[in-house]
Write a protein that holds these residues in place. Structure first.
Motif, PDB file in Angstrom:
ATOM      1  N   GLN A   1       0.831  -1.209   0.000  1.00 23.30           N
ATOM      2  CA  GLN A   1       0.000   0.000   0.000  1.00 23.30           C
ATOM      3  C   GLN A   1       0.866   1.259   0.000  1.00 23.30           C
ATOM      4  O   GLN A   1       0.548   2.227  -0.693  1.00 23.30           O
ATOM      5  CB  GLN A   1      -0.942  -0.024   1.195  1.00 23.30           C
ATOM      6  N   PHE A   2       1.939   1.242   0.771  1.00 27.42           N
ATOM      7  CA  PHE A   2       2.848   2.393   0.760  1.00 27.42           C
ATOM      8  C   PHE A   2       3.423   2.594  -0.640  1.00 27.42           C
ATOM      9  O   PHE A   2       3.446   3.710  -1.155  1.00 27.42           O
ATOM     10  CB  PHE A   2       3.986   2.217   1.773  1.00 27.42           C
ATOM     11  N   ALA A   3       3.887   1.509  -1.247  1.00 28.99           N
ATOM     12  CA  ALA A   3       4.451   1.611  -2.598  1.00 28.99           C
ATOM     13  C   ALA A   3       3.397   2.117  -3.582  1.00 28.99           C
ATOM     14  O   ALA A   3       3.683   2.982  -4.418  1.00 28.99           O
ATOM     15  CB  ALA A   3       4.995   0.251  -3.044  1.00 28.99           C
ATOM     16  N   PHE A   4       2.184   1.607  -3.486  1.00 25.94           N
ATOM     17  CA  PHE A   4       1.080   2.036  -4.352  1.00 25.94           C
ATOM     18  C   PHE A   4       0.877   3.539  -4.216  1.00 25.94           C
ATOM     19  O   PHE A   4       0.822   4.269  -5.213  1.00 25.94           O
ATOM     20  CB  PHE A   4      -0.197   1.281  -3.946  1.00 25.94           C
ATOM     21  N   GLU A   5       0.765   4.008  -2.986  1.00 25.60           N
ATOM     22  CA  GLU A   5       0.503   5.434  -2.737  1.00 25.60           C
ATOM     23  C   GLU A   5       1.679   6.321  -3.139  1.00 25.60           C
ATOM     24  O   GLU A   5       1.479   7.479  -3.481  1.00 25.60           O
ATOM     25  CB  GLU A   5       0.127   5.668  -1.272  1.00 25.60           C
ATOM     26  N   LEU A   6       2.870   5.754  -3.119  1.00 22.73           N
ATOM     27  CA  LEU A   6       4.056   6.522  -3.490  1.00 22.73           C
ATOM     28  C   LEU A   6       4.406   6.364  -4.977  1.00 22.73           C
ATOM     29  O   LEU A   6       5.413   6.881  -5.434  1.00 22.73           O
ATOM     30  CB  LEU A   6       5.241   6.133  -2.598  1.00 22.73           C
ATOM     31  N   GLY A   7       3.576   5.625  -5.708  1.00 17.88           N
ATOM     32  CA  GLY A   7       3.735   5.527  -7.158  1.00 17.88           C
ATOM     33  C   GLY A   7       4.700   4.464  -7.653  1.00 17.88           C
ATOM     34  O   GLY A   7       5.005   4.423  -8.840  1.00 17.88           O
TER      35      GLY A   7
END
Length: 145
Positions: free
Chosen positions: A97-103
């Motif tokens: 989720q962090f990676a998703f939100e950070l692109g």
């Protein structure tokens, strides 16, 4: 008579219990503060201490709840590197989720797939459906040729 170590352990547990109660009330900033206080009490070398992982996971989770993705990612990265961190579905969920939100969609796909493989569809139940939709889009079955 309790030892100093036992007193520290009890205080860490108390702070984490307070943090969990505040998180349940959706006071994520208050919870984050308690978990950070608990982490600060863990004796060095902290990474050798069994409570470090779950305190780091709790801090990372509160950062996620607060939309502080870069900060939270660092705590989850630390947690995944500790014993039994690799393969923990919740840690991989938050890392994805962090990676998703950070692109970082490649990393998001990898981590969300790990979460799905380890925790099933249910691991996504409490969060925005976009994460499960994304992992489903990259894990669709291959077509027969």
């Amino acid at each position: 008579m309790t030892s100093k170590v036992e007193d520290v352990e009890a205080r860490i547990a108390e702070l984490c219990a307070e943090g969990n109660a505040l998180a349940d009330e959706e006071d994520f900033a208050g919870a984050l503060s308690r978990f950070e206080q608990a982490l600060a009490l863990i004796p060095e070398p902290a990474d050798d201490h069994e409570s470090t992982q779950w305190v780091c996971v709790s801090i990372g989770d509160m950062h996620f709840q607060l939309g502080q993705y870069a900060e939270g990612r660092e705590f989850m990265r630390r947690a995944v590197a500790l014993p039994d961190g690799l393969g923990n579905p919740f840690i991989h969920l938050r890392l994805g989720q962090f990676a998703f939100e950070l692109g970082d969609m490649a990393r998001a796909g990898d981590e969300l797939a790990r979460a799905y493989m380890g925790g099933g569809e249910e691991i996504f139940d409490e969060d925005d459906p976009k994460y499960f939709q994304y992992v489903k889009s990259i894990l669709r079955p291959a077509r027969d040729s």
